[in-house]
Design an enzyme around this catalytic site. Structure first.
Site, PDB file in Angstrom:
ATOM      1  N   SER A 148       0.635  -1.181   0.021  1.00 60.71           N
ATOM      2  CA  SER A 148       0.030  -0.006  -0.133  1.00 60.71           C
ATOM      3  C   SER A 148       0.704   1.343   0.133  1.00 60.71           C
ATOM      4  O   SER A 148       1.612   1.545  -0.861  1.00 60.71           O
ATOM      5  CB  SER A 148      -0.831  -0.118   1.171  1.00 60.71           C
ATOM      6  OG  SER A 148      -1.935   0.987   1.364  1.00 60.71           O
ATOM      7  N   ARG A 209     -12.918   6.527   8.884  1.00 57.95           N
ATOM      8  CA  ARG A 209     -12.624   5.050   8.768  1.00 57.95           C
ATOM      9  C   ARG A 209     -13.717   4.335   8.245  1.00 57.95           C
ATOM     10  O   ARG A 209     -13.286   3.262   7.375  1.00 57.95           O
ATOM     11  CB  ARG A 209     -12.271   4.873  10.172  1.00 57.95           C
ATOM     12  CG  ARG A 209     -11.648   3.316  10.344  1.00 57.95           C
ATOM     13  CD  ARG A 209     -10.273   3.256   9.546  1.00 57.95           C
ATOM     14  NE  ARG A 209      -9.654   2.102   9.910  1.00 57.95           N
ATOM     15  CZ  ARG A 209      -8.602   1.774   9.189  1.00 57.95           C
ATOM     16  NH1 ARG A 209      -7.769   2.421   8.506  1.00 57.95           N
ATOM     17  NH2 ARG A 209      -7.890   0.396   9.373  1.00 57.95           N
ATOM     18  N   ASP A 290      -9.064  -5.474  -5.808  1.00 59.76           N
ATOM     19  CA  ASP A 290      -8.573  -4.378  -5.195  1.00 59.76           C
ATOM     20  C   ASP A 290      -9.043  -3.135  -5.968  1.00 59.76           C
ATOM     21  O   ASP A 290      -8.885  -2.966  -7.329  1.00 59.76           O
ATOM     22  CB  ASP A 290      -6.809  -4.246  -5.110  1.00 59.76           C
ATOM     23  CG  ASP A 290      -6.305  -2.907  -4.271  1.00 59.76           C
ATOM     24  OD1 ASP A 290      -7.176  -2.229  -4.046  1.00 59.76           O
ATOM     25  OD2 ASP A 290      -5.469  -3.134  -4.211  1.00 59.76           O
ATOM     26  N   HIS A 320      -8.407  -4.402  -1.344  1.00 60.11           N
ATOM     27  CA  HIS A 320      -6.989  -3.919  -0.983  1.00 60.11           C
ATOM     28  C   HIS A 320      -6.344  -4.432   0.188  1.00 60.11           C
ATOM     29  O   HIS A 320      -5.154  -4.695   0.253  1.00 60.11           O
ATOM     30  CB  HIS A 320      -7.223  -2.333  -0.691  1.00 60.11           C
ATOM     31  CG  HIS A 320      -5.749  -1.617  -0.580  1.00 60.11           C
ATOM     32  ND1 HIS A 320      -4.918  -1.380  -1.706  1.00 60.11           N
ATOM     33  CD2 HIS A 320      -5.258  -0.991   0.361  1.00 60.11           C
ATOM     34  CE1 HIS A 320      -3.980  -0.612  -1.313  1.00 60.11           C
ATOM     35  NE2 HIS A 320      -4.100  -0.603  -0.067  1.00 60.11           N
ATOM     36  N   ASP A 321      -7.202  -5.013   1.105  1.00 61.69           N
ATOM     37  CA  ASP A 321      -6.469  -5.581   2.476  1.00 61.69           C
ATOM     38  C   ASP A 321      -6.266  -6.900   2.256  1.00 61.69           C
ATOM     39  O   ASP A 321      -5.776  -7.566   3.154  1.00 61.69           O
ATOM     40  CB  ASP A 321      -7.784  -5.516   3.587  1.00 61.69           C
ATOM     41  CG  ASP A 321      -7.486  -4.155   4.403  1.00 61.69           C
ATOM     42  OD1 ASP A 321      -6.957  -3.389   4.255  1.00 61.69           O
ATOM     43  OD2 ASP A 321      -8.563  -4.192   5.098  1.00 61.69           O
TER      44      ASP A 321
END
Length: 345
Positions: A148, A209, A290, A320-321
């Site tokens: 990332s 978040r 992603d 993405h994680d």
């Protein structure tokens, strides 16, 4: 692209024993060193205290490991911590094997660390790491493994300091941010700024978040986990995904400051490295699910890099994680990319 001359100032630092779970011959340094460099958005050289971790087999080749903006230097277990954020992949006998290498990682810098410059850049993070490499007497690192924002910093490091790096491993990170991802982060920053202005900083940071979590994870995972219907609670309908998002927001507020979030989020969107400037042999790892770093961007990066580059595609529902979740699939990729660590000793 040429690198700024680096002046390094040493602060006293002592090695401490490794965690009891590790072999007796592993060592650990966890502390602060002062280094100097010129920030991208500043005109003067600044002295910066860099908080770092350096652990593993003594005299082994060093591997830099950096994660996303919410990651810290504690990538693995150690003397003062039971676990690290990449615990399954960094440790004795793991894919990044502390019996065969030493891992170096830093806490990300923010503008306040650099004398309140306008913003902090991925090049600044790379400059701090390069100066730290000199300060610790490493000379040349075996590899930079970045995920990332860490991948962005790895590219900056390779572009600016090629003589300090043998190989590059980049997961879920490219040479520039995708405009849609920038749009999503811009909305998150706007929420936080509105919260600061209205005196509701924690609520705003938690909400930002929550929005970020919808971009980090994949559609398939959300469909599988949160397909149930809503339930009536406290006078309104609650959807299953809401509890998950609210929990993620609360946890983030407990460990992160709003100004730090704003600075590092903006730093992602300011990132822009010319791939042609990077001649270091590179392994790219991308995830089709992603949405922040589309696979097409990594294909473009692979085509344009100035050195040899391979692209590993790992299927995952985690978006993405996936670089945090798919440790079993990533382990052989990392082992292969780092398989000549022993030969560097």
């Amino acid at each position: 692209m040429s690198a700024e001359p680096l002046k390094v100032i040493s602060l006293p630092e002592a090695a401490v024993p490794a965690a009891p779970r590790c072999a007796a011959d592993l060592t650990e340094q966890r502390g602060t060193r002062r280094v100097s460099f010129t920030p991208k958005y500043g005109s003067d050289t600044v002295a910066v205290d860099v908080r770092y971790l350096w652990c593993g087999a003594p005299h082994a080749p060093t591997v830099i490991v950096q994660g996303g903006i919410s990651a810290d230097r504690d990538v693995c277990a150690g003397r003062e911590r039971a676990a690290g954020w990449w615990q399954e992949l960094v440790g004795q006998g793991a894919a990044i094997d502390l019996a065969e290498c030493r891992v170096l990682s830093i806490d990300w810098l923010v503008p306040e660390d650099l004398g309140n410059v306008a913003s902090v850049s991925s090049e600044d993070q790379a400059g701090a790491l390069a100066a730290l490499v000199d300060e610790l007497g490493i000379g040349r690192v075996h590899a930079f493994v970045g995920s990332s924002y860490g991948a962005m910093t790895g590219l900056a490091f390779a572009a600016l300091y090629p003589e300090k790096l043998k190989s590059l491993v980049l997961l879920a990170g490219a040479h520039r941010p995708h405009p849609l991802a920038t749009a999503q982060r811009s909305v998150q920053r706007g929420i936080v700024r509105l919260g600061i202005a209205s005196g509701r900083t924690d609520e705003a940071l938690a909400l930002a978040r929550q929005l970020a979590m919808t971009t980090y994870r994949g559609s398939e995972e959300f469909s599988r986990r949160f397909a149930a219907g809503p339930e009536l609670r406290d006078g309104r309908f609650h959807f299953p995904v809401e509890d998950y998002l609210e929990h993620a927001g609360r946890r983030f507020v407990e460990r992160f400051e709003a100004e730090r979030f704003l600075a590092l989020s903006e730093s992602i969107d300011l990132h822009d490295i010319s791939p042609e400037c990077v001649s270091t042999p590179t392994t790219l790892v991308g995830f089709p699910s992603d949405r922040l770093v589309p696979l097409a961007d990594l294909c473009e990066l692979q085509r344009r890099l100035g050195g040899t580059a391979t692209l590993e595609v790992v299927d995952s529902p985690y978006g993405h994680d996936a670089f945090l979740k798919e440790t079993v699939q990533l382990a052989p990729v990392l082992r292969h990319a780092l398989n000549d660590c022993r030969g560097d000793r």
